[in-house]
Scaffold this active site. Structure first.
Site, PDB file in Angstrom:
ATOM      1  N   GLU A   1      10.718 -16.733   7.571  1.00 10.27           N
ATOM      2  CA  GLU A   1      10.538 -16.588   9.006  1.00 10.27           C
ATOM      3  C   GLU A   1       9.072 -16.383   9.361  1.00 10.27           C
ATOM      4  O   GLU A   1       8.298 -15.846   8.570  1.00 10.27           O
ATOM      5  CB  GLU A   1      11.376 -15.399   9.499  1.00 10.27           C
ATOM      6  CG  GLU A   1      12.848 -15.715   9.346  1.00 10.27           C
ATOM      7  CD  GLU A   1      13.783 -14.565   9.632  1.00 10.27           C
ATOM      8  OE1 GLU A   1      14.983 -14.824   9.717  1.00 10.27           O
ATOM      9  OE2 GLU A   1      13.321 -13.424   9.762  1.00 10.27           O
TER      10      GLU A   1
ATOM     11  N   CYS B   1      11.415  -2.412  -1.497  1.00  7.24           N
ATOM     12  CA  CYS B   1      11.378  -1.192  -0.675  1.00  7.24           C
ATOM     13  C   CYS B   1      12.750  -0.974  -0.034  1.00  7.24           C
ATOM     14  O   CYS B   1      13.334  -1.910   0.524  1.00  7.24           O
ATOM     15  CB  CYS B   1      10.306  -1.316   0.401  1.00  7.24           C
ATOM     16  SG  CYS B   1       8.679  -1.634  -0.293  1.00  7.24           S
TER      17      CYS B   1
ATOM     18  N   CYS C   1      13.474  -1.946   3.786  1.00  9.84           N
ATOM     19  CA  CYS C   1      13.065  -3.264   4.274  1.00  9.84           C
ATOM     20  C   CYS C   1      14.096  -4.326   3.915  1.00  9.84           C
ATOM     21  O   CYS C   1      14.482  -4.459   2.755  1.00  9.84           O
ATOM     22  CB  CYS C   1      11.711  -3.612   3.666  1.00  9.84           C
ATOM     23  SG  CYS C   1      11.168  -5.292   3.985  1.00  9.84           S
TER      24      CYS C   1
ATOM     25  N   GLY D   1       7.616 -10.838   2.292  1.00 11.73           N
ATOM     26  CA  GLY D   1       6.932 -10.921   1.007  1.00 11.73           C
ATOM     27  C   GLY D   1       5.699 -10.053   0.883  1.00 11.73           C
ATOM     28  O   GLY D   1       5.204  -9.486   1.866  1.00 11.73           O
TER      29      GLY D   1
ATOM     30  N   SER E   1      -1.504  -7.369   4.989  1.00  9.88           N
ATOM     31  CA  SER E   1      -0.848  -6.073   4.771  1.00  9.88           C
ATOM     32  C   SER E   1      -0.224  -6.046   3.382  1.00  9.88           C
ATOM     33  O   SER E   1       0.502  -6.962   3.001  1.00  9.88           O
ATOM     34  CB  SER E   1       0.233  -5.879   5.841  1.00  9.88           C
ATOM     35  OG  SER E   1       0.985  -4.720   5.575  1.00  9.88           O
TER      36      SER E   1
ATOM     37  N   SER F   1       0.404  -0.369   3.422  1.00 16.18           N
ATOM     38  CA  SER F   1       1.660   0.277   3.803  1.00 16.18           C
ATOM     39  C   SER F   1       1.807   1.526   2.959  1.00 16.18           C
ATOM     40  O   SER F   1       2.380   1.509   1.877  1.00 16.18           O
ATOM     41  CB  SER F   1       2.837  -0.672   3.583  1.00 16.18           C
ATOM     42  OG  SER F   1       2.689  -1.778   4.437  1.00 16.18           O
ATOM     43  N   LEU F   2       1.243   2.614   3.489  1.00 14.86           N
ATOM     44  CA  LEU F   2       1.230   3.856   2.718  1.00 14.86           C
ATOM     45  C   LEU F   2       2.632   4.488   2.716  1.00 14.86           C
ATOM     46  O   LEU F   2       3.107   4.933   1.679  1.00 14.86           O
ATOM     47  CB  LEU F   2       0.191   4.818   3.323  1.00 14.86           C
ATOM     48  CG  LEU F   2       0.034   6.173   2.647  1.00 14.86           C
ATOM     49  CD1 LEU F   2      -0.373   6.026   1.190  1.00 14.86           C
ATOM     50  CD2 LEU F   2      -0.992   7.040   3.387  1.00 14.86           C
ATOM     51  N   THR F   3       3.243   4.532   3.867  1.00 11.24           N
ATOM     52  CA  THR F   3       4.593   5.111   4.057  1.00 11.24           C
ATOM     53  C   THR F   3       4.596   6.627   3.874  1.00 11.24           C
ATOM     54  O   THR F   3       5.029   7.359   4.745  1.00 11.24           O
ATOM     55  CB  THR F   3       5.635   4.459   3.121  1.00 11.24           C
ATOM     56  OG1 THR F   3       5.457   3.036   3.181  1.00 11.24           O
ATOM     57  CG2 THR F   3       7.052   4.807   3.533  1.00 11.24           C
TER      58      THR F   3
ATOM     59  N   CYS G   1       9.146  -5.867  12.352  1.00 12.06           N
ATOM     60  CA  CYS G   1       8.814  -5.561  10.953  1.00 12.06           C
ATOM     61  C   CYS G   1      10.041  -5.171  10.149  1.00 12.06           C
ATOM     62  O   CYS G   1      10.825  -4.332  10.572  1.00 12.06           O
ATOM     63  CB  CYS G   1       7.895  -4.364  10.904  1.00 12.06           C
ATOM     64  SG  CYS G   1       6.332  -4.658  11.610  1.00 12.06           S
TER      65      CYS G   1
HETATM   66  N1  SAH Z   1       4.749  -6.596   1.953  1.00 12.44           N
HETATM   67  C1  SAH Z   1       3.727  -6.237   2.841  1.00 12.44           C
HETATM   68  C2  SAH Z   1       3.756  -6.972   4.171  1.00 12.44           C
HETATM   69  C3  SAH Z   1       5.115  -7.193   4.769  1.00 12.44           C
HETATM   70  S1  SAH Z   1       6.012  -5.735   5.234  1.00 12.44           S
HETATM   71  C4  SAH Z   1       3.710  -4.735   3.065  1.00 12.44           C
HETATM   72  O1  SAH Z   1       4.647  -4.056   2.649  1.00 12.44           O
HETATM   73  O2  SAH Z   1       2.738  -4.243   3.627  1.00 12.44           O
HETATM   74  C5  SAH Z   1       5.124  -5.291   6.728  1.00 12.44           C
HETATM   75  C6  SAH Z   1       5.339  -3.873   7.213  1.00 12.44           C
HETATM   76  O3  SAH Z   1       6.678  -3.681   7.673  1.00 12.44           O
HETATM   77  C7  SAH Z   1       5.120  -2.804   6.147  1.00 12.44           C
HETATM   78  O4  SAH Z   1       4.183  -1.857   6.626  1.00 12.44           O
HETATM   79  C8  SAH Z   1       6.486  -2.174   5.982  1.00 12.44           C
HETATM   80  O5  SAH Z   1       6.394  -0.819   5.627  1.00 12.44           O
HETATM   81  C9  SAH Z   1       7.099  -2.376   7.330  1.00 12.44           C
HETATM   82  N2  SAH Z   1       8.558  -2.336   7.348  1.00 12.44           N
HETATM   83  C10 SAH Z   1       9.408  -2.765   6.395  1.00 12.44           C
HETATM   84  N3  SAH Z   1      10.681  -2.594   6.799  1.00 12.44           N
HETATM   85  C11 SAH Z   1      10.642  -2.047   8.029  1.00 12.44           C
HETATM   86  C12 SAH Z   1      11.633  -1.679   8.999  1.00 12.44           C
HETATM   87  N4  SAH Z   1      12.930  -1.852   8.770  1.00 12.44           N
HETATM   88  N5  SAH Z   1      11.218  -1.159  10.166  1.00 12.44           N
HETATM   89  C13 SAH Z   1       9.896  -1.024  10.448  1.00 12.44           C
HETATM   90  N6  SAH Z   1       8.925  -1.385   9.590  1.00 12.44           N
HETATM   91  C14 SAH Z   1       9.288  -1.881   8.392  1.00 12.44           C
HETATM   92 FE1  SF4 Z   2       8.216  -3.701   0.680  1.00 14.20          FE
HETATM   93 FE2  SF4 Z   2       6.646  -5.264   2.226  1.00 14.20          FE
HETATM   94 FE3  SF4 Z   2       8.191  -6.332   0.306  1.00 14.20          FE
HETATM   95 FE4  SF4 Z   2       9.333  -5.317   2.472  1.00 14.20          FE
HETATM   96  S1  SF4 Z   2       7.986  -7.075   2.401  1.00 14.20           S
HETATM   97  S2  SF4 Z   2      10.000  -5.040   0.324  1.00 14.20           S
HETATM   98  S3  SF4 Z   2       7.952  -3.592   2.924  1.00 14.20           S
HETATM   99  S4  SF4 Z   2       6.486  -4.910   0.002  1.00 14.20           S
END
Ligand code: SAH
Ligand code: SF4
Length: 358
Positions: free
Chosen positions: A95, A120, A123, A173, A205, A228-230, A352
């Site tokens: 997408e 993650c 996600c 990804g 990111s 993406s520290l979280t 996201c």
């Molecule tokens: N893989 C990369 C880029 C794609 S994810 C990364 O992790 O940075 C982009 C962002 O979406 C990340 O900051 C991730 O923490 C956030 N994200 C993932 N799932 C989410 C959700 N369900 N709601 C809000 N943000 C989310």
């Molecule tokens: Fe984690 Fe980003 Fe991959 Fe989603 S897209 S699983 S947030 S690394």
């Protein structure tokens, strides 16, 4: 598929001009530049390249394809967000999203992988991994979104009628696990002979692949970076983001400092806020500690709900408004610069972490 080939027919739209010149050798270099310009203009056949001799167009059409073979479905949301679902010839689905905000900014959000190997728990994309995307497939997303942006600009139907001003590599990804193809795609997107999009308006990111950050710093391209520290609680982070077991935060921070020492500029620390999980006072304090010594702004993203996702047996939930407010306030008190991510795109599952390709 290691380069822009599908069924071994090279796809030209993912090739930086130098690579194109090599492929087209012994044709003179200016032909590669002409073809790059045509690709950047969005053509989908060699026939349209009217400054190339006809026999050359025919020959090229026999040897190459210009754009990947893709079917596209469009989903529009009432807030102006448009999500494109792309399906490539091998069945991979991804997408790409076009977001418009009230300040007139139009952002293209691009994917780099079909699924994601990082896993993650919060996600949707992390539920499975199919393959890396090729540079051509990444460039194709941008070309498709640009057509959308241009169409809405000329029809005057959209809330904002501007061309794309920013690119975020934040779709499906982990970009730094597909850096070679991303690098080629960004070379096409940012080079003068390609799409000529400013690198400073491109943000990549990452979940924090330390050697990828170092590689990006040393070999370019000079784009902006978001981590993406979280949470800076290493133990919790490893449980939420399983791939980080092999990416200790100290190594990630060292790579970020190298990025900034090399002139990479201000970074963004992103934190998806998970109700009752990473919004504790100690998470705020940890984030402030991690940010120390970095030039960073914090971007909070209240978790966008995805059905069925859970963490250690408990269903994930959105943070309450009070929880978001007090966490934001705490970070500010600790001296951090905090912004909150808008939730556009929810209506089309384009926000996201809600991207899954099906
Ligand atoms: N893989 C990369 C880029 C794609 S994810 C990364 O992790 O940075 C982009 C962002 O979406 C990340 O900051 C991730 O923490 C956030 N994200 C993932 N799932 C989410 C959700 N369900 N709601 C809000 N943000 C989310
Ligand atoms: Fe984690 Fe980003 Fe991959 Fe989603 S897209 S699983 S947030 S690394």
């Amino acid at each position: 598929m290691s380069d822009s080939k599908i069924n071994s027919i090279p796809v030209l739209c993912g090739m930086p001009v130098e690579e194109l010149a090599e492929r087209l050798s012994p044709l003179p270099r200016f032909r590669a530049a002409q073809i790059s310009k045509w690709i950047a203009s969005g053509v989908s056949s060699f026939d349209e390249m009217d400054n190339l001799p006809l026999p050359l167009r025919t020959e090229l059409a026999g040897r190459f394809t210009l754009r990947p073979n893709v079917t596209v479905q469009k989903h529009s949301s009432s807030d102006g967000t448009v999500k494109l679902a792309l399906r490539f010839a091998d069945g991979a689905r991804i997408e790409a999203v076009l977001l418009s905000d009230n300040s007139g900014r139009r952002t293209a959000c691009l994917s780099t992988q079909a699924g994601c190997p990082a896993g993650c728990v919060f996600c949707k994309t992390g539920a499975g991994f199919l393959r890396n995307l090729t540079a051509a497939e990444i460039v194709e997303q941008f070309l498709q979104l640009r057509t959308l942006a241009d169409d809405s600009a000329s029809s005057g139907m959209s809330p904002t009628t501007l061309p794309i001003s920013n690119i975020v590599v934040m779709g499906m990804g982990e970009p730094l696990l597909n850096l070679a193809e991303l690098r080629r795609a960004l070379a096409v997107i940012s080079s003068k002979e390609g799409l000529h999009f400013s690198r400073r308006r491109i943000t990549v990111s990452t979940c924090g692949i330390a050697r990828g950050i170092t590689d990006l710093t040393d070999q370019g391209p000079a784009v902006r970076l978001a981590l993406s520290l979280t949470t800076a609680d290493e133990n919790l982070r490893r449980r939420l983001m399983p791939i980080t077991v092999r990416e200790p935060l100290a190594a990630v921070k060292k790579a970020l400092r190298h990025f900034q020492d090399s002139g990479g500029g201000r970074i963004t620390l992103e934190a998806v806020l998970l109700g009752g999980i990473n919004t504790r006072d100690e998470d705020a304090a940890g984030m402030a500690r991690f940010a120390r010594g970095l030039d960073a702004a914090v971007n909070l993203i209240p978790w966008n709900p995805v059905k069925g996702l859970e963490f250690e047996g408990k269903t994930l939930r959105q943070p309450s408004t009070a929880e978001i407010e007090s966490f934001t306030q705490r970070l500010k008190t600790l001296g951090l610069n905090v912004t909150r991510r808008y939730r556009r795109g929810r209506g089309v599952m384009g926000a996201c972490g809600q991207l899954s390709g099906n």
